[in-house]
Scaffold this motif. Sequence first.
Motif, PDB file in Angstrom:
ATOM      1  N   HIS A 111       0.831  -1.209   0.000  1.00 22.08           N
ATOM      2  CA  HIS A 111       0.000   0.000   0.000  1.00 22.08           C
ATOM      3  C   HIS A 111       0.861   1.253   0.000  1.00 22.08           C
ATOM      4  CE1 HIS A 111      -3.462  -2.536   1.679  1.00 22.08           C
ATOM      5  NE2 HIS A 111      -3.765  -2.206   0.440  1.00 22.08           N
ATOM      6  N   CYS A 112       1.917   1.284   0.797  1.00 27.05           N
ATOM      7  CA  CYS A 112       2.804   2.453   0.828  1.00 27.05           C
ATOM      8  C   CYS A 112       3.427   2.721  -0.535  1.00 27.05           C
ATOM      9  CB  CYS A 112       3.912   2.273   1.865  1.00 27.05           C
ATOM     10  SG  CYS A 112       3.362   2.486   3.546  1.00 27.05           S
ATOM     11  N   SER A 113       3.879   1.666  -1.191  1.00 25.29           N
ATOM     12  CA  SER A 113       4.511   1.866  -2.493  1.00 25.29           C
ATOM     13  C   SER A 113       3.493   2.292  -3.551  1.00 25.29           C
ATOM     14  CB  SER A 113       5.273   0.616  -2.923  1.00 25.29           C
ATOM     15  OG  SER A 113       4.408  -0.476  -3.039  1.00 25.29           O
ATOM     16  N   LEU A 129       3.264  10.422  -6.991  1.00 29.19           N
ATOM     17  CA  LEU A 129       4.285  10.902  -7.920  1.00 29.19           C
ATOM     18  C   LEU A 129       3.725  11.058  -9.334  1.00 29.19           C
ATOM     19  CD1 LEU A 129       7.346   8.817  -6.704  1.00 29.19           C
ATOM     20  CD2 LEU A 129       7.019  11.285  -6.479  1.00 29.19           C
ATOM     21  N   LEU A 130       2.928  10.085  -9.772  1.00 30.37           N
ATOM     22  CA  LEU A 130       2.316  10.187 -11.094  1.00 30.37           C
ATOM     23  C   LEU A 130       1.302  11.332 -11.143  1.00 30.37           C
ATOM     24  CD1 LEU A 130       1.766   6.430 -12.026  1.00 30.37           C
ATOM     25  CD2 LEU A 130       3.564   7.972 -12.843  1.00 30.37           C
ATOM     26  N   GLY A 131       0.560  11.521 -10.058  1.00 33.39           N
ATOM     27  CA  GLY A 131      -0.405  12.623 -10.005  1.00 33.39           C
ATOM     28  C   GLY A 131       0.261  13.982 -10.063  1.00 33.39           C
ATOM     29  N   VAL A 132       1.350  14.149  -9.328  1.00 32.29           N
ATOM     30  CA  VAL A 132       2.066  15.432  -9.339  1.00 32.29           C
ATOM     31  C   VAL A 132       2.666  15.685 -10.721  1.00 32.29           C
ATOM     32  CG1 VAL A 132       4.106  16.621  -8.434  1.00 32.29           C
ATOM     33  CG2 VAL A 132       2.529  15.499  -6.870  1.00 32.29           C
ATOM     34  N   VAL A 154       7.413   7.699 -15.878  1.00 31.00           N
ATOM     35  CA  VAL A 154       6.549   6.645 -15.340  1.00 31.00           C
ATOM     36  C   VAL A 154       7.404   5.467 -14.900  1.00 31.00           C
ATOM     37  CG1 VAL A 154       4.780   4.938 -15.916  1.00 31.00           C
ATOM     38  CG2 VAL A 154       4.473   7.327 -16.601  1.00 31.00           C
ATOM     39  N   LEU A 155       8.376   5.082 -15.736  1.00 27.39           N
ATOM     40  CA  LEU A 155       9.275   3.985 -15.378  1.00 27.39           C
ATOM     41  C   LEU A 155      10.133   4.341 -14.163  1.00 27.39           C
ATOM     42  CD1 LEU A 155      10.408   2.766 -18.911  1.00 27.39           C
ATOM     43  CD2 LEU A 155       8.847   1.639 -17.321  1.00 27.39           C
ATOM     44  N   LEU A 156      10.609   5.559 -14.090  1.00 27.50           N
ATOM     45  CA  LEU A 156      11.409   6.003 -12.948  1.00 27.50           C
ATOM     46  C   LEU A 156      10.606   5.927 -11.660  1.00 27.50           C
ATOM     47  CD1 LEU A 156      13.988   7.386 -11.779  1.00 27.50           C
ATOM     48  CD2 LEU A 156      12.794   9.556 -12.201  1.00 27.50           C
ATOM     49  N   TRP A 157       9.391   6.470 -11.675  1.00 28.97           N
ATOM     50  CA  TRP A 157       8.561   6.462 -10.470  1.00 28.97           C
ATOM     51  C   TRP A 157       8.134   5.049 -10.102  1.00 28.97           C
ATOM     52  CZ3 TRP A 157      10.562  10.371  -8.974  1.00 28.97           C
ATOM     53  CH2 TRP A 157      10.436  11.638  -9.497  1.00 28.97           C
ATOM     54  N   SER A 158       7.876   4.217 -11.103  1.00 30.73           N
ATOM     55  CA  SER A 158       7.519   2.820 -10.834  1.00 30.73           C
ATOM     56  C   SER A 158       8.687   2.082 -10.189  1.00 30.73           C
ATOM     57  CB  SER A 158       7.110   2.105 -12.122  1.00 30.73           C
ATOM     58  OG  SER A 158       5.977   2.710 -12.679  1.00 30.73           O
ATOM     59  N   GLY A 159       9.894   2.343 -10.682  1.00 28.12           N
ATOM     60  CA  GLY A 159      11.086   1.733 -10.090  1.00 28.12           C
ATOM     61  C   GLY A 159      11.299   2.192  -8.657  1.00 28.12           C
TER      62      GLY A 159
END
Length: 181
Positions: A33-35, A42-45, A57-62
């Motif tokens: 849940h935290c991740s 991060l995606l919203g901002v 997107v890949l950076l934030w997912s990583g």
Amino acid sequence: MRHHTPRTGACPARSGTLAHDLGWAADLRFAVHCSVVLLVLLLGVDGAAGRLTWPRVLLWSGLAALLCAVLVPPRVRAGAGWLSCRALLRERTVRTDRLVSVCWPDGIAQRVVFRDADGCRVEVDPEVFLANPALWHRVDTDARGSARRGTLRCGVTALRRLSERVDSRHALRVFTLSGLE
């Protein structure tokens, strides 16, 4: 499931009464849940700022996956003669019926370190035992057997300290639940 100890190849029996960390699944859900929350934020901002691209997107997912990997707790289980701690990439098993030392060093990140006669080593957060008396009882029974047989040369005091803490917390929980505080 059978697991070979690294040094001898001997397989501790995995039958009989098994005990495990009852809070592990909830801790795993918390990590996920935290991740997910971090990823959504991060995606919203980035989306609100108009800077959302596939590389970002890949950076934030990583980054979210890394946070999840850090937060996932090790899974602790015990049975007759063994204790295992499975982290994200590796499982370590120690023979509790052949313990040679138990250390509980003071410090910020406290861990109880179990070592057996085969040279195997497992580190467990003492809070896991405090929250799971059945798990502690399984390990303590075998550790006392190791002490009686004379293989446990170092750590009887650490075992006694931990046993007293587990008993005290469990007694307090029983009194609280029965309304006898």
